[in-house]
Design a protein around this motif. Structure first.
Motif, PDB file in Angstrom:
ATOM      1  N   LYS A 429       0.833  -1.210   0.000  1.00 17.15           N
ATOM      2  CA  LYS A 429       0.000   0.000   0.000  1.00 17.15           C
ATOM      3  C   LYS A 429       0.864   1.254   0.000  1.00 17.15           C
ATOM      4  O   LYS A 429       0.571   2.233  -0.692  1.00 17.15           O
ATOM      5  CB  LYS A 429      -0.921   0.017   1.228  1.00 17.15           C
ATOM      6  N   TRP A 430       1.910   1.220   0.803  1.00 24.33           N
ATOM      7  CA  TRP A 430       2.811   2.376   0.893  1.00 24.33           C
ATOM      8  C   TRP A 430       3.443   2.677  -0.467  1.00 24.33           C
ATOM      9  O   TRP A 430       3.497   3.828  -0.903  1.00 24.33           O
ATOM     10  CB  TRP A 430       3.879   2.101   1.949  1.00 24.33           C
ATOM     11  N   GLU A 433       0.793   4.208  -2.831  1.00 23.04           N
ATOM     12  CA  GLU A 433       0.366   5.568  -2.497  1.00 23.04           C
ATOM     13  C   GLU A 433       1.510   6.573  -2.650  1.00 23.04           C
ATOM     14  O   GLU A 433       1.314   7.677  -3.167  1.00 23.04           O
ATOM     15  CB  GLU A 433      -0.188   5.610  -1.071  1.00 23.04           C
ATOM     16  N   SER A 506      -0.764   4.234   5.178  1.00 19.50           N
ATOM     17  CA  SER A 506      -0.737   2.942   4.491  1.00 19.50           C
ATOM     18  C   SER A 506      -0.597   1.783   5.470  1.00 19.50           C
ATOM     19  O   SER A 506       0.111   0.809   5.209  1.00 19.50           O
ATOM     20  CB  SER A 506       0.403   2.914   3.465  1.00 19.50           C
TER      21      SER A 506
END
Length: 830
Positions: A429-430, A433, A506
């Protein structure tokens, strides 16, 4: 191998991104009583000219059990000025806002002193102080006299080289060490060993002729009876065997690295050891599993930017104890100045850090690292009996899947980010994003396709004391499950909540088993951070539950006391498309998740909130979905009222047991009993206004609006919703169609309740028309119209009775925000 750590971008625009055994050691922090002031858009604690109340007595068993006794300067004899209390941040005229208890003593003349009476034998002192910066930055060195029973026994060498940052919330740039606007980080500490001081002795800090700083602000002193230096245990090899001598002023980082690889047990005798650079380009000292010990944190000190330990190997056990690590950080600028921490990266399995003193680092202990620098998450780590001081970022951060670890009996003072935190980052997720926000080159190629590293879970922080985190929180959870924060104390938070429970950065979602905050005291917590001097500053509550990137769920907060918070006691905050700050890149995925986020399986029980600066409980930014259980939650003494319901339905509140001092209504608006300037927000006729509001729910048009702040909000009868035009694009208009020509002679304009928005002047005129095209009738000529929280954030404009169907507001200026703004546009007749 040289490791790296990622620069911490949690604290970019949009959100920021760890006691004294008060009962056993008679902590003497003062709890402040408070006046009101307008801080940005809210009324907060200011405390100027107010007397501090007696020392706060916390419930037994909370906070760190420490070997020193703290004495507050303002509570002791002085012939100098006692300053404060104040909570005005980033202002050199209010240095005391960063003091513990928000008061201090200021020595400005020869002969000025503050004296203390020891309550137990001691042979050391810590002084928390502030002296000026150099005119061009970089700090100054000055002296101060230390007297015992009337004799100057020591000249204290003070420095401001590690204090005084500028430009408010800016991070990531060494320019913050150059004098500019919004100064902060005023305090530092000095510690010295002394000859024995008996109980009952007078210890005095005095400015004599040779002590030449323009001022000395004294916050507190700690007296401690320090045990003798430890001797080398059996089985250890001394660092002196590897060509290193203490106190020789030479860089020994390479020799220390070689020693770590050559022995399984390494001893540092008393003295100071410099580590400023390492051959081969290593970021820090790589430890393959060696146990490292010193003679005690008062006796053995490793100093310098390379006094930075990594533990190499997923199953390696590293042990560190009985020494101090002092860095050379003067700004939070690891992006350009390199990693500046004492312990960083994954810490293997079963590692132990104990009896450590860490100071002048960007971060103290950051556990975990990003791909490709982490083989596996840290497991079964223990950190205990440590003191962490004067950092520019986190105190202890359990990151990157760190699990089943224990942090206990740790004291933090003056951290520059979260003091004690679990950040359960989901790496994929990090990557997604951060790539969206900062571009394809932000994440290193070798890390872009790395797998997730696991959910942070099963961690415990207990018996922790945190004092004055000047940025971010005392305690925080970003996702994960089964993490516990217990038996702890949080005092004097400058800009953030005391506790932040947050789906952000995240992180993995929160999940069962529940994350628990239990038996905690929050004293003078909460502050303003981000969007200061705008119409919507972020005024953080003492306990905040934030749905930034999705649901907040599976949370238990039990047996909490919230004392004298700067703003609200408990804050629920939402996010989403309507609340994304202009110019901040947030992905559609995150915004949509926030739009639909809700609270589930969240229980707040046995919580006592007293003397909030605004509301006891506050719901903001549409954090109204789901349900929260309130069991035995009491509210008393809030300046603005017990509850700002923020539009939440009555079903949001599952009330169990006794919840004295507050009660929600069926939904929307401020709770009954909340002062709201005496003006109803229902759209029903005001007393003395015959015929009622002719504009209520009538068709309305606009020249523009931003986000979801549409024109219909101005005629819906709810002062908590509002119209706002496009920014920086005057003139702007708002026009209501009364449906037929009506006799009118007065309009009432409202902004959101005074608890939400501060004073401003809008320049506008009022025009009339009967065909909707030709607005040639001027009802009120262009003028400055004042909106003041003290008078209900509303204004009444009167004019000669006239028959008009269309009433138009024409805006050309606004001192509070570069747009036209109206929450209620009311029209009345004679």
């Amino acid at each position: 191998m040289g490791q790296e750590t990622r620069p911490d971008h949690r604290r970019t625009v949009g959100r920021a991104l760890v006691a004294l055994g008060a009962l056993t050691l008679a902590l003497q922090s003062g709890a402040c009583s408070s006046d009101e002031r307008t801080n940005g858009e809210d009324v907060a604690k200011d405390d100027i000219g107010q007397a501090a109340s007696p020392a706060t007595a916390y419930p037994a068993g909370r906070g760190a059990a420490v070997p020193w006794i703290e004495h507050q300067a303002e509570d002791n004899p002085t012939n100098a000025q006692v300053i404060g209390p104040s909570r005005i941040k980033w202002d050199a005229n209010h240095i005391e806002a960063e003091a513990i208890g928000r008061k201090a003593v200021r020595l400005t003349q020869t002969g000025h002193y503050v004296s203390f009476r020891t309550t137990a034998p001691a042979n050391s002192i810590v002084v928390r102080f502030s002296i000026p910066d150099a005119p061009n930055g970089g700090g100054i060195d000055r002296t101060l006299g230390l007297y015992v029973n009337g004799t100057r026994v020591k000249t204290l060498n003070l420095t401001s080289r590690y204090a005084w940052s500028y430009k408010g919330g800016l991070i990531g740039d060494p320019i913050v060490d150059t004098p500019a606007e919004q100064p902060h980080t005023f305090f530092d500490e000095v510690h010295v060993l002394l000859d024995s001081i008996p109980q009952g002795a007078e210890v005095k800090l005095q400015r004599d002729a040779q002590d030449t700083a323009a001022f000395y602000v004294i916050d507190l002193v700690d007296f401690e009876q320090v045990a003798p230096a430890k001797t080398m245990p059996a089985g250890f090899r001394s660092i002196t065997e590897f060509g290193v001598q203490p106190n020789d002023g030479l860089n020994h980082a390479t020799e220390i690295q070689n020693a770590l690889r050559a022995t399984s047990k390494l001893w540092f005798p008393p003295g100071e050891y410099l580590a400023t650079s390492i051959s081969g380009g290593n970021v820090g000292l790589d430890n393959p599993g060696t146990e490292v010990r010193g003679a005690g944190e008062w006796y053995t000190t490793l100093r310098g930017p390379k006094a930075l330990f990594f533990c190499i190997g997923a199953n390696t056990k590293c042990v560190y104890g009985d020494f101090a690590v002092f860095g050379e950080a003067k700004a939070r600028a690891e992006e350009t100045q390199g990693v500046q921490k004492a312990f960083a990266g994954p810490l293997g399995n079963g590692s132990l850090l104990e009896n450590l003193w860490i100071e002048h680092e960007v971060g103290a202990i950051w556990v975990g690292n990003d791909p490709p620098y982490q083989d596996a998450p840290t497991q079964n780590l223990t950190i205990r009996n440590c003191r962490i001081r004067n950092t520019y970022a986190d105190g202890i951060n359990l990151d990157n899947g760190t699990s089943n670890s224990l942090v206990e009996n740790v004291h933090f003072r003056n951290t520059g980010d979260d003091a004690a935190v679990v950040w359960s980052i989901k790496w994929t997720k990090w990557v997604k994003e951060m790539t969206y926000r900062f571009g394809d080159n932000y994440i290193k190629p070798e890390a872009k396709n790395a797998p997730d590293q696991g959910i942070g879970h099963g961690n415990t922080f207990r018996h922790i004391t945190v004092q004055m985190p000047w940025r971010a929180n005392c305690f925080a959870s970003y996702g994960g499950y089964d993490n516990h924060f217990e038996d702890s104390i949080c005092e004097d938070v400058l800009t953030y909540p005391g506790i932040l429970i947050d789906n952000e950065f995240s992180s993995y979602p929160f999940s069962a088993p529940v994350t628990v905050y239990k038996n905690i005291s929050l004293n003078r917590a909460g502050g303003t951070m981000f969007f200061e001097n705008t119409s919507r500053p972020w005024n953080h509550g003492a306990l905040k539950l934030y749905m930034r990137e999705g649901d907040v769920n599976d949370i238990l907060v039990d047996n909490l006391e919230i004392i004298d918070p700067t703003f609200s006691g408990i804050e629920f905050r939402g996010f989403g498309h309507a609340y994304a700050p202009p110019g901040e890149r947030v992905s559609e995925e995150y915004l949509t998740a926030a739009d639909n986020a809700k609270y589930t399986n969240v229980t707040l029980k046995n919580i006592k909130i007293t003397n909030s600066g605004t509301y006891g409980i506050e719901i903001v930014d549409n954090a109204t979905r789901g349900q929260v259980t309130f069991e035995n939650v009491s509210v008393a003494g809030s300046v603005k009222g017990p509850l700002d319901q923020g539009g939440a339905p009555g079903s949001f509140f599952n009330r169990v047991g006794s919840n004295p001092g507050w009660e929600p209504n069926g939904g929307g608006g401020n709770d009954a009993g909340t002062p709201d300037s005496g003006q109803p927000d229902s759209g029903q006729p005001d007393s003395g206004q015959p015929g009622g509001n002719l504009a209520l729910n009538k068709p309305v048009s606009e020249s523009s609006h931003t986000q979801n702040y549409a024109a219909t909000n101005a005629v819906d009868g709810n002062a908590s919703t509002y119209w706002e035009s496009n920014n920086n694009a005057f003139p702007q208009t708002l026009t209501v169609d009364l449906g037929a020509a009506r006799n009118v002679n007065r309009i009432v304009l409202k902004l959101p309740p005074p608890s939400a928005w501060g004073a401003r002047t809008q320049t506008l005129s009022v025009l009339g028309s009967n065909d909707g095209s030709n607005f040639g009738t001027t009802l009120v000529s262009s003028r400055g119209v004042n909106f003041d929280p003290a008078t209900g954030n509303q204004a009444t404009l009167t004019f000669t009775t006239t028959s008009q169907r269309y009433i138009r507001l024409n805006f050309t200026g606004n001192t509070g925000w570069p747009a036209g703004q109206v929450s209620e546009f009311e029209v009345y007749g004679p």
